[in-house]
Design a protein around this motif. Structure first.
Motif, PDB file in Angstrom:
ATOM      1  N   THR A   4      -0.962  12.697  -8.102  1.00 36.32           N
ATOM      2  CA  THR A   4      -1.813  11.911  -7.203  1.00 36.32           C
ATOM      3  C   THR A   4      -3.266  12.316  -7.391  1.00 36.32           C
ATOM      4  N   ASN A  42      -0.201   8.400  -8.825  1.00 37.19           N
ATOM      5  CA  ASN A  42      -0.846   7.752  -7.686  1.00 37.19           C
ATOM      6  C   ASN A  42      -2.347   7.940  -7.824  1.00 37.19           C
ATOM      7  N   VAL A  48      -5.465   7.301  -5.448  1.00 35.06           N
ATOM      8  CA  VAL A  48      -5.803   6.920  -4.077  1.00 35.06           C
ATOM      9  C   VAL A  48      -7.180   6.272  -4.047  1.00 35.06           C
ATOM     10  N   GLN A  62      -3.055   3.366  -4.708  1.00 35.50           N
ATOM     11  CA  GLN A  62      -2.609   3.443  -3.313  1.00 35.50           C
ATOM     12  C   GLN A  62      -3.829   3.210  -2.416  1.00 35.50           C
ATOM     13  N   LEU A  78      -0.335   8.315   2.310  1.00 35.16           N
ATOM     14  CA  LEU A  78       0.072   8.295   0.905  1.00 35.16           C
ATOM     15  C   LEU A  78       1.571   8.065   0.781  1.00 35.16           C
ATOM     16  N   ASN A 122       2.439   4.389   1.444  1.00 32.83           N
ATOM     17  CA  ASN A 122       2.021   3.514   0.345  1.00 32.83           C
ATOM     18  C   ASN A 122       2.967   3.594  -0.842  1.00 32.83           C
ATOM     19  N   MET A 123       3.505   4.777  -1.115  1.00 36.31           N
ATOM     20  CA  MET A 123       4.379   4.927  -2.280  1.00 36.31           C
ATOM     21  C   MET A 123       5.635   4.074  -2.169  1.00 36.31           C
ATOM     22  N   GLU A 139       2.980  -3.426  -4.373  1.00 37.44           N
ATOM     23  CA  GLU A 139       1.616  -3.931  -4.516  1.00 37.44           C
ATOM     24  C   GLU A 139       1.492  -5.266  -3.783  1.00 37.44           C
ATOM     25  N   LYS A 160       1.067  -3.112   0.689  1.00 39.59           N
ATOM     26  CA  LYS A 160       0.814  -1.725   1.061  1.00 39.59           C
ATOM     27  C   LYS A 160      -0.046  -1.642   2.324  1.00 39.59           C
TER      28      LYS A 160
END
Length: 363
Positions: free
Chosen positions: A140, A184, A186, A257, A297, A300-301, A305, A308
């Motif tokens: 990430t 990821n 961010v 994310q 986080l 969002n994972m 898409e 989110k």
């Protein structure tokens, strides 16, 4: 199936062009704030030893009193390797036993990211406890805020073009050299509200030292407006880079994310900033803030898409979600690759696999 190896990488704020003056000022400003002092003088910024979060229970999980993303992942598999037991310090090279896979360097900008990426790759290759070719890895990255903080000092070096260049270079290094990795990235948060995080304390004065381009301009000035617009352009260009299938392969994926895209700082009922979420330097988050980042986080994972969660405000605690039963995997497929054969849907992201956590962190 071999293990899922999780690398959480965020890359820290600030830059070498500042020299060490700002860091010396920072250290001097906080040297009286030991963990014990903070607990005594600012108990609202810490968690008491007895503090426990509400139980988080999902199918195939067990309760945990912890919220950091590494602890959430441990609910699915306790054999987590690489979680950071501490933080890295500017100018020091701590041993991996002290940092886990947290390879961040306080004070770094995006142009430092390729160097951190190279160190991460070399560290993974040498680590005896993982199978570099077969273990899955989750990384990430949160990067770019220091570029905005330093923009007025060198507008070419900290331009949006350079931000995208060094981000692209680093992601290509990972894609070409590290098999079985999910990255990821961010999204950068709106930084202008940090100007409201103020208290008449020596610690808060440090803001002007390490984020002067954002903090010092007069309200509504052209200089401030330029930085605000730069912040928005960073977000747009990052979306343009990553909302594509450029970094999507059978054994590799980069996922943007976006939960921080519109995030407003936590506020009290009277509208003022809730300072319990910020450390004594009025810039970095306390454990309360980091808990919310970890939950955002995580959520969002497990969202596709286009679907989110984007946090509008940290004033209300984020509720953790369970991976949906119909798709108990980390979402990796970009919309741009929907027409491609199924790649990472079932193979790469099973949370039943063993896990390794790597961390290059932004603080």
């Amino acid at each position: 199936m071999k293990g899922l190896l999780i690398a959480v990488a965020c890359v820290l704020l600030s830059c070498s062009v500042k020299g060490n003056d700002w860091w010396g000022e920072y250290q001097e400003g906080i040297r009286h704030y030991s963990k014990e002092d903070l607990s005594k003088k600012f108990p609202e910024k810490t968690r008491p030893v007895s503090f426990k979060h509400p139980v988080f229970q999902c199918p195939d999980m067990t309760p945990s009193p912890s919220v950091p993303s590494s602890d959430i992942i441990k609910l699915f598999n306790p054999n987590l390797l690489g979680a950071s037991p501490g933080k890295t310090i500017h100018g020091m090279e701590p041993h991996i036993s002290e940092t886990g896979f947290n390879l961040a360097v306080t004070g770094h900008n995006t142009f430092n990211l390729p160097g951190q990426t190279r160190k991460l790759i070399d560290t993974l290759r040498r680590h005896e406890s993982l199978n570099f070719e077969q273990d899955w890895k989750l990384l990430t990255i949160l990067m770019g805020m220091n570029d905005i903080c330093d923009y007025c000092k060198d507008k070419a070096l900290f331009s949006v073009d350079n931000f995208i260049h060094y981000m692209t270079l680093s992601l290509e290094m990972l894609m070409n050299e590290v098999p079985r990795m999910i990255v990821n990235v961010v999204q950068i948060l709106p930084m202008h509200t940090l100007r409201e995080v103020q208290k008449p304390t020596p610690g808060c004065l440090l803001q002007r030292s390490f984020c002067s381009c954002l903090i010092e301009p007069v309200s509504k000035s052209p200089e401030l407006q330029e930085v605000v617009e730069l912040n928005l352009e960073f977000q747009k260009r990052l979306e343009k880079l990553l909302y594509s299938d450029r970094f999507f392969r059978e054994n590799f994926a980069v996922v943007l994310q976006p939960f921080l895209k519109h995030a407003d700082p936590p506020r009290l009922p009277n509208g003022r900033i809730d300072m319990t979420f910020f450390t004594h330097d009025c810039f970095h988050f306390t454990i309360k803030g980091h808990e919310e980042l970890a939950k955002g986080l995580w959520n969002n994972m497990f969202q596709p898409e286009g679907g989110k969660m984007i946090v509008s405000s940290f004033s209300e605690p984020i509720s953790l979600i369970c991976p949906p039963l119909e798709h108990p995997y980390i979402f990796t497929r970009p919309v741009a690759a929907k027409s491609s054969p199924s790649l990472l849907h079932s193979k790469a992201t099973s949370l039943a696999a063993s896990i390794l956590l790597l961390l290059l962190q932004v603080a």
